[in-house]
Design a protein around this motif. Sequence first.
Motif, PDB file in Angstrom:
ATOM      1  N   ASN A  89      -1.443  86.508  48.702  1.00  0.00           N
ATOM      2  CA  ASN A  89      -1.495  85.366  49.626  1.00  0.00           C
ATOM      3  C   ASN A  89      -2.349  84.234  49.074  1.00  0.00           C
ATOM      4  O   ASN A  89      -2.029  83.060  49.235  1.00  0.00           O
ATOM      5  CB  ASN A  89      -2.042  85.806  50.979  1.00  0.00           C
ATOM      6  N   LYS A  90      -3.436  84.603  48.460  1.00  0.00           N
ATOM      7  CA  LYS A  90      -4.329  83.574  47.936  1.00  0.00           C
ATOM      8  C   LYS A  90      -3.727  82.901  46.712  1.00  0.00           C
ATOM      9  O   LYS A  90      -3.843  81.692  46.531  1.00  0.00           O
ATOM     10  CB  LYS A  90      -5.688  84.165  47.640  1.00  0.00           C
ATOM     11  N   ILE A  91      -3.053  83.707  45.896  1.00  0.00           N
ATOM     12  CA  ILE A  91      -2.380  83.123  44.731  1.00  0.00           C
ATOM     13  C   ILE A  91      -1.304  82.147  45.208  1.00  0.00           C
ATOM     14  O   ILE A  91      -1.137  81.065  44.649  1.00  0.00           O
ATOM     15  CB  ILE A  91      -1.782  84.236  43.836  1.00  0.00           C
ATOM     16  N   PHE A  92      -0.612  82.516  46.272  1.00  0.00           N
ATOM     17  CA  PHE A  92       0.395  81.607  46.832  1.00  0.00           C
ATOM     18  C   PHE A  92      -0.264  80.296  47.267  1.00  0.00           C
ATOM     19  O   PHE A  92       0.195  79.208  46.924  1.00  0.00           O
ATOM     20  CB  PHE A  92       1.095  82.249  48.045  1.00  0.00           C
ATOM     21  N   ALA A  93      -1.355  80.406  48.011  1.00  0.00           N
ATOM     22  CA  ALA A  93      -2.010  79.208  48.545  1.00  0.00           C
ATOM     23  C   ALA A  93      -2.479  78.297  47.413  1.00  0.00           C
ATOM     24  O   ALA A  93      -2.305  77.083  47.464  1.00  0.00           O
ATOM     25  CB  ALA A  93      -3.187  79.605  49.423  1.00  0.00           C
TER      26      ALA A  93
ATOM     27  N   ASN B 284       4.647  81.884  39.570  1.00  0.00           N
ATOM     28  CA  ASN B 284       3.501  80.994  39.737  1.00  0.00           C
ATOM     29  C   ASN B 284       3.365  80.026  38.572  1.00  0.00           C
ATOM     30  O   ASN B 284       3.083  78.849  38.767  1.00  0.00           O
ATOM     31  CB  ASN B 284       2.214  81.815  39.845  1.00  0.00           C
ATOM     32  N   LEU B 285       3.575  80.547  37.361  1.00  0.00           N
ATOM     33  CA  LEU B 285       3.393  79.681  36.184  1.00  0.00           C
ATOM     34  C   LEU B 285       4.447  78.583  36.143  1.00  0.00           C
ATOM     35  O   LEU B 285       4.144  77.429  35.864  1.00  0.00           O
ATOM     36  CB  LEU B 285       3.431  80.524  34.905  1.00  0.00           C
ATOM     37  N   VAL B 286       5.698  78.952  36.443  1.00  0.00           N
ATOM     38  CA  VAL B 286       6.762  77.946  36.449  1.00  0.00           C
ATOM     39  C   VAL B 286       6.461  76.879  37.504  1.00  0.00           C
ATOM     40  O   VAL B 286       6.565  75.683  37.252  1.00  0.00           O
ATOM     41  CB  VAL B 286       8.136  78.602  36.707  1.00  0.00           C
ATOM     42  N   LEU B 287       6.035  77.327  38.681  1.00  0.00           N
ATOM     43  CA  LEU B 287       5.763  76.376  39.754  1.00  0.00           C
ATOM     44  C   LEU B 287       4.552  75.503  39.452  1.00  0.00           C
ATOM     45  O   LEU B 287       4.491  74.349  39.848  1.00  0.00           O
ATOM     46  CB  LEU B 287       5.547  77.113  41.074  1.00  0.00           C
ATOM     47  N   LYS B 288       3.588  76.053  38.737  1.00  0.00           N
ATOM     48  CA  LYS B 288       2.410  75.283  38.363  1.00  0.00           C
ATOM     49  C   LYS B 288       2.671  74.427  37.124  1.00  0.00           C
ATOM     50  O   LYS B 288       1.752  73.820  36.595  1.00  0.00           O
ATOM     51  CB  LYS B 288       1.247  76.231  38.053  1.00  0.00           C
ATOM     52  N   ARG B 289       3.892  74.407  36.643  1.00  0.00           N
ATOM     53  CA  ARG B 289       4.248  73.651  35.444  1.00  0.00           C
ATOM     54  C   ARG B 289       3.548  74.181  34.198  1.00  0.00           C
ATOM     55  O   ARG B 289       3.101  73.423  33.363  1.00  0.00           O
ATOM     56  CB  ARG B 289       3.915  72.170  35.608  1.00  0.00           C
ATOM     57  N   TYR B 290       3.415  75.506  34.133  1.00  0.00           N
ATOM     58  CA  TYR B 290       2.816  76.112  32.954  1.00  0.00           C
ATOM     59  C   TYR B 290       3.804  77.028  32.244  1.00  0.00           C
ATOM     60  O   TYR B 290       3.415  78.056  31.717  1.00  0.00           O
ATOM     61  CB  TYR B 290       1.571  76.922  33.348  1.00  0.00           C
TER      62      TYR B 290
ATOM     63  N   ALA C 171       3.650  66.618  43.526  1.00  0.00           N
ATOM     64  CA  ALA C 171       4.993  66.748  42.959  1.00  0.00           C
ATOM     65  C   ALA C 171       5.452  68.204  42.973  1.00  0.00           C
ATOM     66  O   ALA C 171       6.634  68.487  43.154  1.00  0.00           O
ATOM     67  CB  ALA C 171       4.996  66.218  41.534  1.00  0.00           C
ATOM     68  N   ILE C 172       4.503  69.121  42.813  1.00  0.00           N
ATOM     69  CA  ILE C 172       4.842  70.544  42.765  1.00  0.00           C
ATOM     70  C   ILE C 172       5.562  70.978  44.032  1.00  0.00           C
ATOM     71  O   ILE C 172       6.522  71.738  44.001  1.00  0.00           O
ATOM     72  CB  ILE C 172       3.548  71.384  42.593  1.00  0.00           C
ATOM     73  N   GLN C 173       5.111  70.433  45.168  1.00  0.00           N
ATOM     74  CA  GLN C 173       5.654  70.913  46.448  1.00  0.00           C
ATOM     75  C   GLN C 173       7.115  70.541  46.654  1.00  0.00           C
ATOM     76  O   GLN C 173       7.796  71.151  47.448  1.00  0.00           O
ATOM     77  CB  GLN C 173       4.810  70.356  47.596  1.00  0.00           C
ATOM     78  N   ARG C 174       7.593  69.530  45.943  1.00  0.00           N
ATOM     79  CA  ARG C 174       8.949  69.062  46.198  1.00  0.00           C
ATOM     80  C   ARG C 174      10.009  70.088  45.850  1.00  0.00           C
ATOM     81  O   ARG C 174      11.077  70.088  46.437  1.00  0.00           O
ATOM     82  CB  ARG C 174       9.193  67.747  45.462  1.00  0.00           C
ATOM     83  N   ASP C 175       9.743  70.961  44.891  1.00  0.00           N
ATOM     84  CA  ASP C 175      10.751  71.995  44.614  1.00  0.00           C
ATOM     85  C   ASP C 175      10.173  73.400  44.741  1.00  0.00           C
ATOM     86  O   ASP C 175      10.631  74.335  44.125  1.00  0.00           O
ATOM     87  CB  ASP C 175      11.394  71.773  43.237  1.00  0.00           C
ATOM     88  N   PHE C 176       9.151  73.516  45.573  1.00  0.00           N
ATOM     89  CA  PHE C 176       8.490  74.810  45.741  1.00  0.00           C
ATOM     90  C   PHE C 176       9.245  75.674  46.745  1.00  0.00           C
ATOM     91  O   PHE C 176       9.463  75.250  47.870  1.00  0.00           O
ATOM     92  CB  PHE C 176       7.063  74.587  46.244  1.00  0.00           C
ATOM     93  N   PRO C 177       9.679  76.864  46.350  1.00  0.00           N
ATOM     94  CA  PRO C 177      10.380  77.715  47.315  1.00  0.00           C
ATOM     95  C   PRO C 177       9.371  78.396  48.226  1.00  0.00           C
ATOM     96  O   PRO C 177       8.654  79.286  47.799  1.00  0.00           O
ATOM     97  CB  PRO C 177      11.084  78.745  46.430  1.00  0.00           C
ATOM     98  N   ALA C 178       9.281  77.947  49.459  1.00  0.00           N
ATOM     99  CA  ALA C 178       8.378  78.590  50.407  1.00  0.00           C
ATOM    100  C   ALA C 178       8.915  78.307  51.788  1.00  0.00           C
ATOM    101  O   ALA C 178       9.355  77.194  52.067  1.00  0.00           O
ATOM    102  CB  ALA C 178       6.969  78.034  50.276  1.00  0.00           C
ATOM    103  N   SER C 179       8.896  79.314  52.652  1.00  0.00           N
ATOM    104  CA  SER C 179       9.377  79.077  54.009  1.00  0.00           C
ATOM    105  C   SER C 179       8.270  78.409  54.810  1.00  0.00           C
ATOM    106  O   SER C 179       7.100  78.474  54.455  1.00  0.00           O
ATOM    107  CB  SER C 179       9.800  80.395  54.662  1.00  0.00           C
TER     108      SER C 179
END
Lengths: 272, 237
Positions: free
Chosen positions: A151-155, A30-36, B84-92
Motif C-alpha cells: 500500500n505504501k509503495i502504491f502511495a 512501479n518502475l515503469v510508472l515512475k518512469r524508471y 504527469a505520472i498520474q495521467r496514465d496510472f492504472p488505479a481505481s
Amino acid sequence: MWEMFSYPFIIRALVVGILVSLCSALLGVNLVLKRYSMIGDGLSHVAFSAMAVATVMNWAPLWVAIPVVIAASILLLRLSANSRIKGDSAIALVSTGALAVGVFIISMKSGINTDINNYMFGSVLAISKSDVALSVGLSLAVLALYVVFYNKIFAVTFDEPFARATGIRAGFYNMLIAVLTAVTIVLGMRMIGALLISSLIIFPAMSSMRVFKSFRNVIICSAVISVVCFFTGLMVSYQYSAPTGASVVIINLVVFAVFCAVDWVRANVKHN
Amino acid sequence: MTQKEKKLLSCSHLNIGYENQTVLEDVSFDLTRGDYLCVVGENGAGKSTLIKCLAGLMKPMSGSIALAKGLSRRDVGYLPQQTAIQRDFPASVREVVLSGCLNNSRLLPFYTKEDKARAAKFMAELGIDDISERSYRELSGGQQQRVLLARALCASRKLLILDEPVTGLDPIVTAEIYEIIKEINRRHHTTIIMVSHDVKTAVKSANRILHVKNTVQFCGKTEDYVKSAVGRAFIGG
C-alpha cells in the motif's frame, strides 16, 4: 520434451527463474510508472562489471554484485531526484560507464570469453547449487517486503508529494524500491543476461497495463504473465537449444502484442 | 476556548527559496481553527513554493512554521498539483482514496475496516461512490479532483492544503469544486489553505486572504482585502 524436468540444473533454473520473474513483475509496474524503465538496464551493466571483477579476483560473484548494485541503485534514484543530471542520462552514464569498466577488466585476464557471453546473454547453467539457496532466500525476501509495503509503495508511486506531505516516509520507500530492484536484477541477469534483463521488468507491466485498470489487477496480471512467460520461454529454449533469456523475452513480446490487440479490439468494439 | 488554544498554525518570518535565490520574504501569519485562507498573487509570486513549505515538502530558508500542540504532519491533508505520472496510472478510484488513509494505519501493512469505512464515507460525501471501481485515468478533470479531495479528507479533516485545485477545469466544474471546498470548511470546520489565481472566487469563499508578490502585500480578513488598495487593483485587473 518433459524429460527436461529430470535435469537438476533445469529445476534449479526453473525455481530461481519463477521467483525472479515474480519479483521483477511486481517491481516492474512501479518502475515503469515512475518512469524508471531503463534502470534495470543500467543496473545490470553495473552487475556485469561487479561480476567481472569478482571473476578476475576469484570471489563469489553474487556476494560482490549485490552490494555494489544496491549502492548503484540508490545512487541512481538519488541522482535523478535532486541534481542536474536527469533520470535517463544518469542511467545511460552509469550503464555505459560500468559496461566499459567490466569489459576492460575482463580483457585483462585471457580465456574467459564464455563468462562474458554468459553474463551478456544469460545461461541456465549459471545457477549453481550453492547459488540456489541464496537466490531463493533473497527473492522470497523481496516478495515478502513488497507485499508488506504494497500500500505504501502504491502511495509513493502514485503521488509522492502527497505521501510526503501526509507523513509517509517517501524517501525510505523509494530506497526500498531501489534495493529490491537491485537484488532482483542481480539474481535475474545471470539467467536472462545483462542485455535483456530490463525486458523482464518492462514487458509484463506494459502488457497488463494495456488491459487492466486498477493497480491491484495490473500487479496480479503482471505477475501471472511474467511467470507464464518464463516457464514457456524455458521450455522453448530447451526445445530449440536457444538461449533462455532471448526465448523468455520473445514470449513476452508475443504476449505484449496479444494484449495490445485485446486493448485495440475492446476500444473499437466500444466505439461501434 | 482562548485565542491560543484555537490557533492551528503559525508562521513567523518565513524566507522561502531555492538554493540561494529567495522567492518569498518575511511571511508571517496565524491560522485559527475553521479558517479558510486563500493565497493569491500573480504567476511566479511564490504561492506554490509557500504551499510546498507549509505542506512540509521543502524547508524554509529561515523562519518557522509551527503546528499547534497535538497536531502533526499526519493531521494534514494535501491536494497537490497533478503530475504527469498520474495521467496514465492504472488505479481505481477506491485505491486512490484509500491511500489517503495510510498515515493512520501506522505499521499495519493492510487497510483496516475503519480505513475502508472512512474512504467509503468521503467518497459518498463527494459523490464519487458510484464510480469507485472506475480507473482514475479515465475520469474527467472534475471527477479526478473530487477523488483527490476525498483522499485528502481521508488523510485529515483538521487542515487541508490545496494547491490550485481548479487548474484546467471548465467554469461549471470549477464552481462545483469551490462549492465542495466551502462546504467542507463549513460543515467540518476544516481549516483550509488554498492557492488560487482566481482571485474573484477566492474573495467569495475565503475568510482570509494572503496576497504575495515576493513579499507579503496583504494579509488579513477578506472584507478588508476587498477595500484595500492592493486588493482593489488585483480584483479589478
